[in-house]
Design a protein around this motif. Structure first.
Motif, short mmCIF file in Angstrom:
data_model
loop_
_atom_site.label_atom_id
_atom_site.label_comp_id
_atom_site.label_asym_id
_atom_site.label_seq_id
_atom_site.Cartn_x
_atom_site.Cartn_y
_atom_site.Cartn_z
N GLU A 197 -9.97 3.19 3.43
CA GLU A 197 -8.78 3.97 3.79
C GLU A 197 -7.87 4.16 2.58
OE1 GLU A 197 -7.81 5.55 6.39
OE2 GLU A 197 -8.70 4.66 8.19
N PHE A 198 -7.77 3.12 1.75
CA PHE A 198 -6.89 3.15 0.58
C PHE A 198 -7.35 2.09 -0.41
CE2 PHE A 198 -4.84 0.40 3.77
CZ PHE A 198 -4.73 -0.80 3.07
N ALA A 199 -6.88 2.20 -1.64
CA ALA A 199 -7.18 1.18 -2.66
C ALA A 199 -6.05 1.19 -3.68
CB ALA A 199 -8.51 1.48 -3.35
N ASN A 200 -5.66 0.00 -4.11
CA ASN A 200 -4.59 -0.11 -5.11
C ASN A 200 -4.87 -1.30 -6.01
OD1 ASN A 200 -2.21 0.49 -6.45
ND2 ASN A 200 -0.90 -0.59 -4.98
N SER A 201 -4.66 -1.10 -7.29
CA SER A 201 -4.81 -2.16 -8.27
C SER A 201 -3.71 -3.21 -8.07
CB SER A 201 -4.69 -1.54 -9.67
OG SER A 201 -4.62 -2.52 -10.66
N VAL A 202 -4.05 -4.49 -8.20
CA VAL A 202 -3.04 -5.55 -8.13
C VAL A 202 -2.34 -5.61 -9.49
CG1 VAL A 202 -2.60 -8.02 -7.85
CG2 VAL A 202 -4.30 -6.87 -6.41
N GLY A 203 -1.02 -5.42 -9.47
CA GLY A 203 -0.27 -5.34 -10.72
C GLY A 203 0.76 -6.45 -10.86
N ILE A 204 1.90 -6.11 -11.49
CA ILE A 204 2.93 -7.12 -11.74
C ILE A 204 3.48 -7.66 -10.43
CG2 ILE A 204 3.54 -6.17 -14.00
CD1 ILE A 204 6.05 -4.96 -12.65
N GLY A 205 3.80 -8.95 -10.44
CA GLY A 205 4.28 -9.59 -9.21
C GLY A 205 3.15 -10.02 -8.30
N GLY A 206 1.89 -9.77 -8.74
CA GLY A 206 0.73 -10.25 -8.00
C GLY A 206 0.50 -9.55 -6.68
N VAL A 207 -0.29 -10.20 -5.83
CA VAL A 207 -0.67 -9.62 -4.53
C VAL A 207 0.56 -9.40 -3.66
CG1 VAL A 207 -1.94 -10.06 -2.39
CG2 VAL A 207 -3.02 -10.55 -4.59
N ALA A 208 1.51 -10.33 -3.70
CA ALA A 208 2.70 -10.22 -2.84
C ALA A 208 3.48 -8.95 -3.12
CB ALA A 208 3.59 -11.45 -3.02
N MET A 209 3.78 -8.69 -4.39
CA MET A 209 4.60 -7.52 -4.71
C MET A 209 3.79 -6.22 -4.61
SD MET A 209 7.22 -9.23 -4.92
CE MET A 209 8.22 -7.77 -4.82
N THR A 210 2.50 -6.29 -4.88
CA THR A 210 1.65 -5.10 -4.73
C THR A 210 1.63 -4.65 -3.27
OG1 THR A 210 0.27 -5.75 -6.61
CG2 THR A 210 -0.69 -4.19 -5.04
N LEU A 211 1.39 -5.60 -2.35
CA LEU A 211 1.38 -5.27 -0.92
C LEU A 211 2.76 -4.85 -0.43
CD1 LEU A 211 -0.92 -8.12 0.45
CD2 LEU A 211 -1.49 -5.68 0.34
N ALA A 212 3.80 -5.50 -0.95
CA ALA A 212 5.17 -5.17 -0.53
C ALA A 212 5.51 -3.72 -0.88
CB ALA A 212 6.17 -6.13 -1.17
N LYS A 213 5.16 -3.30 -2.09
CA LYS A 213 5.44 -1.91 -2.50
C LYS A 213 4.64 -0.93 -1.64
CE LYS A 213 4.70 -2.29 -7.04
NZ LYS A 213 4.67 -1.84 -8.45
N MET A 214 3.39 -1.26 -1.36
CA MET A 214 2.57 -0.39 -0.50
C MET A 214 3.19 -0.28 0.89
SD MET A 214 -1.12 -1.90 -1.74
CE MET A 214 -2.19 -0.87 -0.73
N SER A 215 3.72 -1.39 1.37
CA SER A 215 4.35 -1.42 2.69
C SER A 215 5.60 -0.53 2.70
CB SER A 215 4.71 -2.87 3.04
OG SER A 215 5.20 -2.97 4.34
N CYS A 216 6.41 -0.64 1.65
CA CYS A 216 7.64 0.16 1.56
C CYS A 216 7.33 1.65 1.53
CB CYS A 216 8.43 -0.22 0.31
SG CYS A 216 9.24 -1.83 0.40
N VAL A 217 6.38 2.04 0.69
CA VAL A 217 6.08 3.47 0.52
C VAL A 217 5.49 4.07 1.79
CG1 VAL A 217 4.74 5.15 -0.81
CG2 VAL A 217 5.80 3.22 -1.98
#
Length: 732
Positions: free
Chosen positions: A627-647
């Motif tokens: 369905e989707f894919a995103n590279s894990v970046g700064i802030g690790g898995v927590a911040m990567t998922l959090a940004k995806m959740s916000c958007v």
């Protein structure tokens, strides 16, 4: 020539002796100015050239590698992508609006001079500390606003979409901001134009805007570090006119449909000097130019000023003899100057005339061939031994709960949404933009001529480059390529913009040498050759250098324009992590925010796993199981998922197995989070690629939860979308 004049032109004693040897006499002021510009760091790459040798530059899909105005790759069905990235750092610090605007203008000319219509802009920006109320913080906010406004002004007026980019903040950039501009154009693969001047007697034609005194000495200014005396060098900053450049681009593209042109070159750094010498030099020709015929917009201009002005929106054309009037007619239609100012010769010399009198005579090849290649001293920085034992010392970090840490990281400018920036850019003009800015991951445009998507991923983690310049450089290549692959596209090639401190400092040269080695290694192992690039040194103020910043853009192609999203798409989607948790906190955002440190060590990159990750996502997307894919970046898995959740405005509940509870923030390489449609097929495919996959949870709900962190989605989105604007817009 008196010593004071020589020193004012940043010419060393050994370089001056080489000039005497080449000319067989003392140079006059005009000749000295030409040598000064052509041998400046900005034009000659004299400190960096030694380390740039050996970059992988070839692949079956590479049409043109480094050495021309821009790189070119084959994108299928007779079409090509033309792209490059360049810096405009020093001018943007001195005068942010015009500095950034003309940085965009310059990179656009590099691309359309190759015969391509520019279809996309991106930018990589670095600023200092924007939070707080001291003089530096206020000035950094002023620089953010000015630079972004300049980029928006030029790109929007040109009618070229700015489709993505990156922006980060660290106090190491307080004295030197970085403004790196990227442009990509599309053309037919058999209709590419090159910067050459050949054929004795063929006319040399100046086209575009008139020449003024703006930008005088810009190349030399960009080859020095800042101090209190030279921070006010506004006359060396060029002034841009995007409407004139729009006319110039359209006139050039019309000209390219004819067979009147032998070669064409943008007048960039060092203006008429670099364009004329480079065109003749590539062909082993000579050239005569009559400088009194150059269109001027100011009175009493001298040959010195005409050769070294960096006025914008100008090109130099070598045309077929007899086509002069036809070319003039095309440019007259677009209300632009076009004047025959010289001709190609077979003397191997540049002969410059002023109202019939010889004003300068310089052999062309020796000027290029004898350009200094310096072997500057290198020394491993002393700070590396001081920071290597501080991976996650716990001195303070263990007193901060994961919930507190999450809240602190979420509010950091490096995490916050940058809509204040990208809302100023027109991302949709041209109707080819597939993915809107702010949607994370790579940018993408469709190519109408063949139906493919061209995907562009931009990345550079400056903290990790500070901790380990070699691995940091390699990581920028890997991470930018990973962003492309997470869209379902295959990464094909990169362009780079290598921003470092003062090369007179042996520790900076060591960082640069190591960064180049890392880039070479990653490009070779991941099969993404370098096709164009730029080096920016002397990014130092009062002895303080920036963190090493080898900014990379990876360009890839997908056979259709259906791009894999980088954010959550719908509730109930299972979310998996691809890759391993290795507890990498060296150079991490967590360490910077919680412990106020940039420290630690980095593990080596496993290129086989990195490439396998790319190939797994590309293959899984073809099989339509993601369905989707995103590279894990700064802030690790927590911040990567959090940004995806916000958007996506979708919550989620996630559980991640951790040896240390802080591992939700660690930044191990070669990882991605993906949404899976068919879990059995996905696991089977992952095992084929020998990659570990772990189920983290599911999308959905009005809360974001990961391990011991919980946040109301509305509250999290309020912070994510509004805090950055509040910081930048504050008055005091």
């Amino acid at each position: 020539m008196d010593k004071k004049t020589i020193e004012a032109h940043k010419i060393s004693q050994s370089e001056y002796e080489k000039i005497l040897e080449i000319l067989g006499r003392d140079p006059n002021l005009l000749e000295l100015g030409i040598f000064s510009a052509m041998w400046s760091e900005h034009c000659s790459y004299k400190s960096s050239k030694k380390y740039l040798n050996g970059f992988p530059t070839k692949a079956p899909w590479v049409i043109q590698g480094p050495g021309e105005n821009a790189g070119v790759i084959d994108i299928g069905d007779g079409m090509a992508a033309v792209f490059k990235m360049e810096s405009h750092n020093h001018p943007s610090f001195i005068e942010p609006f015009q500095g950034a605007a003309t940085g965009v203008g310059g990179i656009l000319r590099d691309v359309f001079t190759m015969g391509a219509r520019v279809e996309a802009n991106m930018n990589s920006l670095r600023f200092g500390e924007i939070r707080g109320n001291d003089k530096i913080n206020k000035h950094q906010r002023y620089l953010v606003k000015g630079s972004v406004a300049g980029i928006a002004h030029y790109g929007n007026c040109m009618g070229i979409p700015t489709v993505g980019g990156e922006i980060s903040f660290d106090e190491s950039f307080n004295g030197n901001i970085l403004v790196n501009a990227f442009a990509l154009g599309i053309c037919k693969s058999d209709e590419i134009f090159y910067g050459k001047a050949e054929g004795t007697g063929n006319p040399v034609i100046y086209v575009g805007s008139k020449t003024g005194r703006d930008g005088l000495g810009g190349a030399v200014m960009a080859s020095d570090s800042f101090n209190e005396e030279n921070k006010s060098l506004r006359p060396t900053v060029q002034v841009g006119d995007p409407f004139a450049e729009k006319l110039l681009m359209e006139a050039c593209l019309e000209l390219f449909k004819t067979d009147y042109v032998i070669g064409i070159q943008d007048m960039g750094a060092a203006g008429l000097t670099s364009s004329s010498f480079e065109m003749a030099g590539r062909s082993g020709s000579g050239m005569k130019m009559h400088l009194d015929k150059v269109p001027m917009r100011e009175v009493s201009m001298t040959p010195y000023e005409l050769m070294l002005s960096e006025s914008q929106e100008r090109m130099l054309i070598c045309a077929k003899k007899g086509c002069e009037d036809k070319i003039k007619a095309i440019f007259a239609k677009w209300d632009l100057d076009a004047e025959v100012i010289g001709e190609v010769t077979n003397t191997g010399k540049m002969e410059l005339f002023w109202y019939g009198k010889l004003a300068a005579e310089i052999p062309i090849d020796p000027l290029s061939e004898a350009a200094p290649i310096l072997d500057r001293p290198v020394k491993k920085p002393a700070y590396l031994d001081e920071i290597k034992g501080l991976n996650l010392c716990g001195c303070g970090a263990d007193k901060v709960s994961n919930q507190e840490a999450f809240d602190m990281l979420l509010k950091d400018p490096n995490i916050l949404n940058k809509s204040l920036v990208y809302d100023q850019y027109d991302a949709n003009v041209g109707t080819n933009t597939i993915k809107q800015p702010g949607n994370l991951g790579a940018a993408a445009i469709r190519v109408k001529e063949n139906g493919v998507a061209v995907v562009m991923g931009m990345d550079c983690n400056t903290r990790m480059n500070y901790v380990n310049p070699r691995i940091g450089g390699a990581l920028a290549v890997a991470a930018s390529g990973r962003k492309v692959a997470m869209s379902g596209a295959t990464p094909l090639a990169i362009t780079d913009c290598l921003n470092y401190g003062n090369p007179l400092n042996p520790e900076v040269m060591w960082q640069f040498a190591q960064g180049c080695e890392g880039i070479k290694e990653a490009c070779r192992e991941l099969n993404t050759p370098v096709v164009s690039g730029n080096v920016s040194l002397y990014n130092e103020t009062e002895g303080v250098s920036i963190q090493p910043t080898p900014a990379i853009v990876s360009v890839g192609v997908k056979s259709d324009a259906k791009i894999l999203p980088s954010v959550f798409v719908k509730p109930s989607t299972p979310v998996y992590m691809i890759g391993d948790v290795k507890g990498v906190f060296g150079g991490s955002l967590y360490m910077k925010v919680i412990e106020k440190l940039v420290a630690g060590t980095l593990p080596e990159i496993d290129y086989k796993k990195e490439r396998a990750l790319w190939d797994l996502v590309i293959e899984a997307n073809k099989l339509e199981i993601l369905e989707f894919a995103n590279s894990v970046g700064i802030g690790g898995v927590a911040m990567t998922l959090a940004k995806m959740s916000c958007v996506s405005n979708l919550g989620g509940e996630f559980k991640m197995a951790c040896e240390d509870n802080r591992d939700i923030f660690e930044e191990s390489f070669s990882r991605a989070v993906v949404g899976v449609k068919d879990e059995a097929k996905f696991k089977e495919l992952a095992s084929k690629f020998k990659l570990n996959v772990t189920k983290l949870g599911n999308v959905g709900g009005d809360k974001f939860k990961i391990n011991d962190v919980s946040k109301d989605l509305c509250q999290m989105r309020e912070i994510y979308y509004t805090e950055f604007s509040k910081i930048v817009k504050q008055e005091s």
